[in-house]
Write a protein that holds these residues in place. Structure first.
Motif, PDB file in Angstrom:
ATOM      1  N   ILE A 153       0.836  -1.207   0.000  1.00 42.34           N
ATOM      2  CA  ILE A 153       0.000   0.000   0.000  1.00 42.34           C
ATOM      3  C   ILE A 153       0.863   1.246   0.000  1.00 42.34           C
ATOM      4  O   ILE A 153       0.611   2.204  -0.748  1.00 42.34           O
ATOM      5  N   LEU A 154       1.930   1.239   0.802  1.00 35.04           N
ATOM      6  CA  LEU A 154       2.827   2.394   0.847  1.00 35.04           C
ATOM      7  C   LEU A 154       3.455   2.632  -0.515  1.00 35.04           C
ATOM      8  O   LEU A 154       3.536   3.773  -0.992  1.00 35.04           O
ATOM      9  N   GLY A 155       3.927   1.577  -1.157  1.00 36.75           N
ATOM     10  CA  GLY A 155       4.582   1.730  -2.450  1.00 36.75           C
ATOM     11  C   GLY A 155       3.655   2.296  -3.508  1.00 36.75           C
ATOM     12  O   GLY A 155       4.022   3.210  -4.260  1.00 36.75           O
ATOM     13  N   PHE A 156       2.426   1.782  -3.583  1.00 37.37           N
ATOM     14  CA  PHE A 156       1.495   2.289  -4.578  1.00 37.37           C
ATOM     15  C   PHE A 156       1.017   3.697  -4.233  1.00 37.37           C
ATOM     16  O   PHE A 156       0.704   4.487  -5.135  1.00 37.37           O
ATOM     17  N   LEU A 157       0.964   4.029  -2.960  1.00 40.14           N
ATOM     18  CA  LEU A 157       0.629   5.397  -2.579  1.00 40.14           C
ATOM     19  C   LEU A 157       1.719   6.360  -3.034  1.00 40.14           C
ATOM     20  O   LEU A 157       1.443   7.424  -3.601  1.00 40.14           O
ATOM     21  N   LEU A 158       2.974   5.987  -2.804  1.00 39.62           N
ATOM     22  CA  LEU A 158       4.079   6.830  -3.256  1.00 39.62           C
ATOM     23  C   LEU A 158       4.066   6.975  -4.775  1.00 39.62           C
ATOM     24  O   LEU A 158       4.352   8.049  -5.312  1.00 39.62           O
ATOM     25  N   SER A 159       3.755   5.883  -5.462  1.00 38.84           N
ATOM     26  CA  SER A 159       3.652   5.942  -6.920  1.00 38.84           C
ATOM     27  C   SER A 159       2.590   6.945  -7.351  1.00 38.84           C
ATOM     28  O   SER A 159       2.802   7.748  -8.277  1.00 38.84           O
ATOM     29  N   ALA A 160       1.439   6.907  -6.678  1.00 40.01           N
ATOM     30  CA  ALA A 160       0.364   7.835  -7.025  1.00 40.01           C
ATOM     31  C   ALA A 160       0.766   9.276  -6.738  1.00 40.01           C
ATOM     32  O   ALA A 160       0.456  10.190  -7.523  1.00 40.01           O
ATOM     33  N   VAL A 161       1.453   9.508  -5.628  1.00 41.79           N
ATOM     34  CA  VAL A 161       1.893  10.865  -5.288  1.00 41.79           C
ATOM     35  C   VAL A 161       2.857  11.387  -6.345  1.00 41.79           C
ATOM     36  O   VAL A 161       2.760  12.547  -6.788  1.00 41.79           O
ATOM     37  N   VAL A 162       3.803  10.543  -6.757  1.00 42.19           N
ATOM     38  CA  VAL A 162       4.764  10.962  -7.775  1.00 42.19           C
ATOM     39  C   VAL A 162       4.048  11.349  -9.061  1.00 42.19           C
ATOM     40  O   VAL A 162       4.330  12.380  -9.678  1.00 42.19           O
ATOM     41  N   GLN A 163       3.080  10.512  -9.487  1.00 40.66           N
ATOM     42  CA  GLN A 163       2.386  10.791 -10.741  1.00 40.66           C
ATOM     43  C   GLN A 163       1.506  12.035 -10.650  1.00 40.66           C
ATOM     44  O   GLN A 163       1.383  12.783 -11.620  1.00 40.66           O
ATOM     45  N   ALA A 164       0.907  12.264  -9.493  1.00 38.56           N
ATOM     46  CA  ALA A 164      -0.076  13.335  -9.387  1.00 38.56           C
ATOM     47  C   ALA A 164       0.506  14.661  -8.929  1.00 38.56           C
ATOM     48  O   ALA A 164      -0.042  15.716  -9.256  1.00 38.56           O
ATOM     49  N   VAL A 165       1.592  14.628  -8.179  1.00 41.30           N
ATOM     50  CA  VAL A 165       2.049  15.845  -7.500  1.00 41.30           C
ATOM     51  C   VAL A 165       3.437  16.293  -7.945  1.00 41.30           C
ATOM     52  O   VAL A 165       3.686  17.488  -8.088  1.00 41.30           O
ATOM     53  N   VAL A 166       4.357  15.360  -8.152  1.00 43.20           N
ATOM     54  CA  VAL A 166       5.736  15.745  -8.442  1.00 43.20           C
ATOM     55  C   VAL A 166       5.845  16.275  -9.861  1.00 43.20           C
ATOM     56  O   VAL A 166       5.362  15.651 -10.812  1.00 43.20           O
ATOM     57  N   ARG A 167       6.462  17.427 -10.012  1.00 41.47           N
ATOM     58  CA  ARG A 167       6.640  18.013 -11.333  1.00 41.47           C
ATOM     59  C   ARG A 167       7.709  17.266 -12.125  1.00 41.47           C
ATOM     60  O   ARG A 167       8.713  16.828 -11.581  1.00 41.47           O
ATOM     61  N   ARG A 168       7.469  17.156 -13.413  1.00 42.77           N
ATOM     62  CA  ARG A 168       8.411  16.465 -14.286  1.00 42.77           C
ATOM     63  C   ARG A 168       9.796  17.098 -14.220  1.00 42.77           C
ATOM     64  O   ARG A 168      10.813  16.400 -14.247  1.00 42.77           O
ATOM     65  N   GLN A 169       9.866  18.414 -14.118  1.00 44.33           N
ATOM     66  CA  GLN A 169      11.163  19.089 -14.109  1.00 44.33           C
ATOM     67  C   GLN A 169      12.014  18.676 -12.921  1.00 44.33           C
ATOM     68  O   GLN A 169      13.242  18.549 -13.037  1.00 44.33           O
ATOM     69  N   ALA A 170      11.369  18.454 -11.762  1.00 46.54           N
ATOM     70  CA  ALA A 170      12.121  18.087 -10.563  1.00 46.54           C
ATOM     71  C   ALA A 170      12.746  16.706 -10.715  1.00 46.54           C
ATOM     72  O   ALA A 170      13.909  16.491 -10.343  1.00 46.54           O
ATOM     73  N   VAL A 171      11.988  15.752 -11.265  1.00 48.34           N
ATOM     74  CA  VAL A 171      12.522  14.405 -11.451  1.00 48.34           C
ATOM     75  C   VAL A 171      13.636  14.413 -12.486  1.00 48.34           C
ATOM     76  O   VAL A 171      14.672  13.771 -12.320  1.00 48.34           O
ATOM     77  N   THR A 172      13.431  15.151 -13.570  1.00 43.13           N
ATOM     78  CA  THR A 172      14.433  15.210 -14.625  1.00 43.13           C
ATOM     79  C   THR A 172      15.740  15.788 -14.094  1.00 43.13           C
ATOM     80  O   THR A 172      16.835  15.301 -14.413  1.00 43.13           O
ATOM     81  N   ALA A 173      15.639  16.821 -13.271  1.00 43.57           N
ATOM     82  CA  ALA A 173      16.852  17.455 -12.745  1.00 43.57           C
ATOM     83  C   ALA A 173      17.631  16.524 -11.834  1.00 43.57           C
ATOM     84  O   ALA A 173      18.861  16.551 -11.812  1.00 43.57           O
ATOM     85  N   LEU A 174      16.924  15.672 -11.076  1.00 43.34           N
ATOM     86  CA  LEU A 174      17.594  14.812 -10.104  1.00 43.34           C
ATOM     87  C   LEU A 174      18.014  13.476 -10.692  1.00 43.34           C
ATOM     88  O   LEU A 174      19.104  12.967 -10.391  1.00 43.34           O
ATOM     89  N   LEU A 175      17.160  12.882 -11.532  1.00 43.97           N
ATOM     90  CA  LEU A 175      17.389  11.513 -12.009  1.00 43.97           C
ATOM     91  C   LEU A 175      17.386  11.413 -13.529  1.00 43.97           C
ATOM     92  O   LEU A 175      17.202  10.321 -14.072  1.00 43.97           O
ATOM     93  N   GLY A 176      17.641  12.488 -14.212  1.00 46.65           N
ATOM     94  CA  GLY A 176      17.436  12.516 -15.647  1.00 46.65           C
ATOM     95  C   GLY A 176      18.483  11.840 -16.495  1.00 46.65           C
ATOM     96  O   GLY A 176      18.341  11.798 -17.715  1.00 46.65           O
ATOM     97  N   ASP A 177      19.545  11.287 -15.912  1.00 49.98           N
ATOM     98  CA  ASP A 177      20.572  10.622 -16.713  1.00 49.98           C
ATOM     99  C   ASP A 177      21.106   9.424 -15.946  1.00 49.98           C
ATOM    100  O   ASP A 177      20.511   8.991 -14.958  1.00 49.98           O
ATOM    101  N   ASP A 178      22.222   8.862 -16.418  1.00 44.24           N
ATOM    102  CA  ASP A 178      22.813   7.698 -15.751  1.00 44.24           C
ATOM    103  C   ASP A 178      24.150   8.033 -15.111  1.00 44.24           C
ATOM    104  O   ASP A 178      25.017   7.171 -14.970  1.00 44.24           O
ATOM    105  N   SER A 179      24.317   9.295 -14.726  1.00 43.57           N
ATOM    106  CA  SER A 179      25.551   9.720 -14.068  1.00 43.57           C
ATOM    107  C   SER A 179      25.643   9.131 -12.667  1.00 43.57           C
ATOM    108  O   SER A 179      24.624   8.725 -12.084  1.00 43.57           O
ATOM    109  N   PRO A 180      26.855   9.079 -12.085  1.00 45.78           N
ATOM    110  CA  PRO A 180      26.976   8.595 -10.703  1.00 45.78           C
ATOM    111  C   PRO A 180      26.106   9.379  -9.727  1.00 45.78           C
ATOM    112  O   PRO A 180      25.542   8.801  -8.794  1.00 45.78           O
ATOM    113  N   ARG A 181      25.981  10.689  -9.948  1.00 44.85           N
ATOM    114  CA  ARG A 181      25.130  11.483  -9.051  1.00 44.85           C
ATOM    115  C   ARG A 181      23.679  11.045  -9.136  1.00 44.85           C
ATOM    116  O   ARG A 181      22.993  10.888  -8.125  1.00 44.85           O
TER     117      ARG A 181
END
Length: 384
Positions: free
Chosen positions: A23-51
């Motif tokens: 339940i926690l995992g699917f809730l987090l999934s729903a929050v990411v899809q509904a609330v988190v802006r695409r730009q924020a995810v792209t900036a943090l996880l947008g490539d395969d760099s070590p960071r």
């Protein structure tokens, strides 16, 4: 009918142990899809760099999901702009580098297995990043993203009708607490469950049958316990295969890992087996739905290679420092419903799921579910 009841009891016990994490995992999934802006995810996880891989690993550890929920959340991150490699690294960390897994390993198998899991997880992520860098093609990623945006049912018309986008501004917490944000989260949460629940149920039933019906003598012969050198070589190769056909996911595979360890599988084989919750048959089918058959096959092949390799490396490291456990005295227990922390967590998260389901029904969710055939809402611009 005692034999059937025993298998169902084991399946029910596994389901009870992982319910709150699902339940926690699917809730987090729903929050990411509904609330988190695409730009924020792209900036943090947008490539395969070590960071980006380090950030994905940290987020995976923090999410503490079961494997089914981790896969759903990884897809959400990928759709929001995360790199494919970073999304897969998140899955590995979310299912193998979490506190509850380490505690259960220590209780049932011993502290060496806990250390091995936290050593092997980063090794697997590094190996996977290398394989992805060498063999992953942009066209495959593009095809996977198109499928992820299309949704499980593949109906763009249905998705357009179910657009849950929230366009308001403000901070993350304000968007999360808004009425429209709450509605969007409830719809995505219920629809994700509707799309995946059959895979979860089938997996738990087969896992219970294997744990209840396969005798220990079979495992001892299968793992070549009479030939120690071959057993060490055989264990990491066959451990993931056993996981694939046993359907056991996430923390639920630790009790079966205890059965396999007592049955004679090598130390590295146990590590590889526990990692392989991400390539069990129901999850491979989910990959196919999420990313398409070619991407699913690529994930399965690269994950298997890195899981087996991580098992060998961990076995070698522990042998070199003299930490490989010698006694095969793992505690093989079946969970029962008692008033412990798992029960309290399950009650709390079931209540939360009920609130989301009521909100889903109150805001016209049922007709949408019928229209989509159970697929989650997935429009390219969905989110707050």
């Amino acid at each position: 009918m005692g034999w059937l009841w025993h298998a169902l009891e084991v399946s029910g016990s596994m389901a009870w142990e992982i319910l709150w994490a699902l339940i926690l995992g699917f809730l987090l999934s729903a929050v990411v899809q509904a609330v988190v802006r695409r730009q924020a995810v792209t900036a943090l996880l947008g490539d395969d760099s070590p960071r980006a891989l380090a950030a994905a690993t940290a987020l995976g550890i923090a999410s503490s999901s079961c494997s089914y929920a981790a896969v759903a959340l990884a897809r959400s991150l990928f759709r929001k702009g995360a790199g494919f490699t970073a999304a897969m690294a998140f899955e590995i960390a979310s299912t193998n580098l979490v506190l509850e897994l380490g505690i259960l390993l220590a209780l049932l198998l011993g502290w060496q297995f806990t250390v091995a899991e936290f050593v092997g997880g980063p090794i697997m992520i590094v190996l996977l990043a290398v394989l992805f860098r060498l063999f992953l093609r942009r066209r495959l990623v593009a095809d996977a993203l198109r499928q992820a945006e299309r949704g499980l049912a593949g109906s763009m018309e249905g998705h357009a009708a179910m657009d849950m986008s929230v366009t308001g501004g403000g901070s993350f917490l304000r968007r999360l607490a808004s009425t429209k944000g709450f509605t969007a989260i409830s719809h995505i949460f219920v629809m994700e469950w509707a799309a995946i629940w059959r895979d979860i149920v089938v997996g738990l039933l087969i896992a219970g049958a294997l744990a209840a019906w396969v005798p220990a003598d079979f495992w001892r012969g299968f793992f070549l316990t009479d030939q120690p050198v071959l057993a060490v070589l055989w264990g990491p190769l066959v451990g993931p295969v056993v996981a694939v056909v046993s359907f056991v996911c996430s923390i639920g595979n630790v009790p079966l890992a205890a059965v396999l360890w007592n049955g004679g599988i090598s130390f590295g084989g146990v590590v590889a087996f526990i990692f392989a919750d991400l390539i069990i048959l129901p999850i491979l089918n989910i990959y196919r739905k999420y990313y398409g058959p070619r991407a699913a096959a690529f994930i399965a092949g690269t994950f298997y290679v890195t899981m087996a390799a991580a098992g060998y490396i961990v076995e070698l490291i522990f042998w070199a420092v003299g930490l490989t456990p010698q006694e095969r005295s793992a505690r093989v227990v079946e969970a029962h419903i008692t008033w412990n922390y798992t029960t309290w967590l399950n009650v709390a998260f079931l209540a939360l799921a009920a609130v989301l389901f009521v909100r889903f029904l109150a805001t016209g969710g049922l007709p949408m579910m019928r229209m989509m055939g159970g697929a989650p809402p997935s429009t390219p611009d969905q989110g707050v």
